[in-house]
Design an enzyme around this catalytic site. Sequence first.
Site, PDB file in Angstrom:
ATOM      1  N   HIS A 181       0.764  -1.220  -0.063  1.00  0.00           N
ATOM      2  CA  HIS A 181       0.052   0.018   0.141  1.00  0.00           C
ATOM      3  C   HIS A 181       0.814   1.353  -0.124  1.00  0.00           C
ATOM      4  CE1 HIS A 181      -3.195  -2.918   1.133  1.00  0.00           C
ATOM      5  NE2 HIS A 181      -4.146  -2.008   1.194  1.00  0.00           N
ATOM      6  N   HIS A 230       0.945  -3.478   9.382  1.00  0.00           N
ATOM      7  CA  HIS A 230       2.169  -3.376   9.079  1.00  0.00           C
ATOM      8  C   HIS A 230       3.000  -2.601  10.384  1.00  0.00           C
ATOM      9  CE1 HIS A 230       2.443  -4.817   4.855  1.00  0.00           C
ATOM     10  NE2 HIS A 230       1.381  -3.897   4.726  1.00  0.00           N
TER      11      HIS A 230
END
Length: 269
Positions: A181, A230
């Site tokens: 992303h 993350h």
Amino acid sequence: MADGRRRTGSHEDRSVGGQDLTAWPTRLGQLLVRCVRWLARRLGPHAAVLVPLGLGLGVAVTMTVATAEVYESVMDQDDAAALDEPLLEAAMAVRSPALDALVTAYTHVGGPVGMTVLTVAVMAALALARRSWTPVVLITAAAAGSLLMTVAGKPLIGRSRPDLEDAVPPYEYSASFPSGHSLNAFVIAGVVAYLLVLRQRARPVRVLTIAAAAAFAITMALSRVYLGHHWFTDVLVAQTLGAAWLAVVITTHRLHLTVRHRGAGGARP
């Protein structure tokens, strides 16, 4: 008439804020131009730029591998944990059901489906507005390189994401490094901002465009940390890699403009 529009549009791409993008004051830049001109005399101006783009992609992938090695050494010494864990705990402390839903919806924009739809829509709009294939070529090249770097980087480390109990659903199970992303958002936002800035004459408008692109890339990266999908270092290094690849794409476009407008022999047409 169509050929005249192409020449005019391409001419508009040659400068940003009065700076000529086909001028290369540094020795390294002049060396790159000489190499591409040599290729252009043998392959043609369009085919010649594929070589530096391919070499740049090779450098970007190599850099991804090298970064992964350094990253793994840092993790082995638990240096990354000193930054990652406190930031995850800080994110968890400010979560709420409403904010979780909002950030989850936002992060989907940077996912495989959302980013693909957004990229294609923006690419088509820019191509139609400019009446040029330049946005299609640049955005496609940028996205392809970003995807390759993500695919190459994940199996090298195989770093686990934060524990599921610390994450906001829906959960993700692929490797944590690098954050796709974050990498894709940085590259796509960066190349779109570059294309827009090429046609914007007012300095405040250019500043606003760059600020909007930076805000999109940064907030997308932070959304991954907030959701616990993350670690912070995953998104930080991903954006560093994205900046390197974006520099390659923009430099290749500048080389194309240089050869096209100054000729393979170096003279202005």
